[in-house]
Design a protein around this motif. Structure first.
Motif, PDB file in Angstrom:
ATOM      1  N   ASN A   1       0.872  -1.172   0.000  1.00 22.80           N
ATOM      2  CA  ASN A   1       0.000   0.000   0.000  1.00 22.80           C
ATOM      3  C   ASN A   1       0.909   1.221   0.000  1.00 22.80           C
ATOM      4  N   LEU A   2       0.446   2.306  -0.615  1.00 23.80           N
ATOM      5  CA  LEU A   2       1.237   3.534  -0.661  1.00 23.80           C
ATOM      6  C   LEU A   2       0.403   4.721  -0.214  1.00 23.80           C
TER       7      LEU A   2
ATOM      8  N   GLU B   1       0.743  -1.440   8.460  1.00 18.68           N
ATOM      9  CA  GLU B   1       1.294  -2.694   7.939  1.00 18.68           C
ATOM     10  C   GLU B   1       1.329  -2.662   6.416  1.00 18.68           C
ATOM     11  N   ASN B   2       2.389  -3.201   5.849  1.00 18.83           N
ATOM     12  CA  ASN B   2       2.554  -3.333   4.403  1.00 18.83           C
ATOM     13  C   ASN B   2       2.302  -2.008   3.674  1.00 18.83           C
ATOM     14  N   THR B   3       2.708  -0.904   4.281  1.00 17.77           N
ATOM     15  CA  THR B   3       2.444   0.412   3.704  1.00 17.77           C
ATOM     16  C   THR B   3       3.713   1.253   3.692  1.00 17.77           C
TER      17      THR B   3
ATOM     18  N   ASN C   1      -3.720   1.057  -3.095  1.00 18.02           N
ATOM     19  CA  ASN C   1      -3.702  -0.266  -2.458  1.00 18.02           C
ATOM     20  C   ASN C   1      -2.603  -1.137  -3.064  1.00 18.02           C
ATOM     21  N   ALA C   2      -2.411  -2.317  -2.492  1.00 21.56           N
ATOM     22  CA  ALA C   2      -1.335  -3.214  -2.921  1.00 21.56           C
ATOM     23  C   ALA C   2      -1.501  -3.694  -4.365  1.00 21.56           C
ATOM     24  N   GLU C   3      -2.710  -3.567  -4.914  1.00 19.88           N
ATOM     25  CA  GLU C   3      -2.956  -3.958  -6.306  1.00 19.88           C
ATOM     26  C   GLU C   3      -2.665  -2.806  -7.270  1.00 19.88           C
ATOM     27  N   GLY C   4      -2.296  -1.663  -6.758  1.00 18.33           N
ATOM     28  CA  GLY C   4      -1.949  -0.524  -7.612  1.00 18.33           C
ATOM     29  C   GLY C   4      -3.119   0.357  -8.003  1.00 18.33           C
ATOM     30  N   ASN C   5      -4.234   0.261  -7.254  1.00 23.32           N
ATOM     31  CA  ASN C   5      -5.408   1.085  -7.547  1.00 23.32           C
ATOM     32  C   ASN C   5      -5.516   2.245  -6.559  1.00 23.32           C
ATOM     33  N   VAL C   6      -5.948   3.382  -7.055  1.00 25.34           N
ATOM     34  CA  VAL C   6      -6.167   4.544  -6.201  1.00 25.34           C
ATOM     35  C   VAL C   6      -7.394   4.274  -5.336  1.00 25.34           C
ATOM     36  N   ILE C   7      -7.228   4.383  -4.013  1.00 24.99           N
ATOM     37  CA  ILE C   7      -8.359   4.165  -3.111  1.00 24.99           C
ATOM     38  C   ILE C   7      -8.753   5.441  -2.360  1.00 24.99           C
TER      39      ILE C   7
ATOM     40  N   LEU D   1      -6.996   2.965   4.154  1.00 22.49           N
ATOM     41  CA  LEU D   1      -6.165   1.752   4.215  1.00 22.49           C
ATOM     42  C   LEU D   1      -6.798   0.636   5.040  1.00 22.49           C
ATOM     43  N   LYS D   2      -7.894   0.947   5.728  1.00 24.96           N
ATOM     44  CA  LYS D   2      -8.517  -0.067   6.596  1.00 24.96           C
ATOM     45  C   LYS D   2      -9.464  -0.959   5.836  1.00 24.96           C
TER      46      LYS D   2
END
Length: 166
Positions: free
Chosen positions: A46-47, A75-77, A138-144, A165-166
């Motif tokens: 996640n970014l 986590e994972n961000t 998100n981790a899939e590369g989509n803007v959330i 991110l939740k």
């Protein structure tokens, strides 16, 4: 083109931020060690893209501090702090402040990040700098989540960005 204000005066950007649900556009930015970084360097994470005009302003510095604090619990961000500041200025600031949970990246070489993401100022005192925005991916590369801060002197909505991110 987004319409935002700087000290209450209207200024414009070169386009609009990527929309929620869209694929995140690729980028090529410069890290503080002068290496090149692109979106693929963060595959599977996640970014939080914390984008701002310059680390040498109070609001920009505050956003780096706030996201640095939050990054230690995510986590994972990865939190990427992006401006057109020289990498040396970003390294100096984060080093002096002890901010080691964020990664500083610069769009100073070719300016394509600002153009691609539609957030270069096209007029006003900050012309050619990046507008204050937060884009969460998100981790899939989509803007959330995407926020264009309407008054440049204001801080972004940290809670909304982190809740995405939740």
């Amino acid at each position: 083109m987004a319409k935002v204000t700087l000290g209450g005066n209207p200024v414009h950007t070169s386009g609009t931020l990527p929309e929620t649900g869209s694929k995140t556009p690729d980028f090529k930015l410069t890290a503080t060690d002068l290496s090149s970084k692109s979106l693929s360097d963060y595959t599977g994470h996640n970014l939080v893209l914390n984008i701002f005009p310059s680390v040498d302003t109070g609001t920009c510095a505050a956003s780096i501090r706030e996201f640095n604090k939050a990054a230690s619990t995510l986590e994972n961000t990865k939190v990427l702090c992006i401006s057109k500041d020289l990498p040396f200025a970003m390294a100096r600031f984060c080093g002096a402040e002890g901010l080691d949970n964020v990664e500083s990246l610069s769009d100073f070489k070719d300016g394509n990040f600002g153009k691609t993401y539609g957030l270069d100022f096209t007029d006003g005192a900050f012309e050619a700098l990046l507008s204050r925005c937060v884009v969460v991916v998100n981790a899939e590369g989509n803007v959330i989540h995407a926020e264009q801060v309407s008054e440049i002197a204001d801080e972004p909505n940290y809670e909304a960005a982190l809740n995405a991110l939740k």
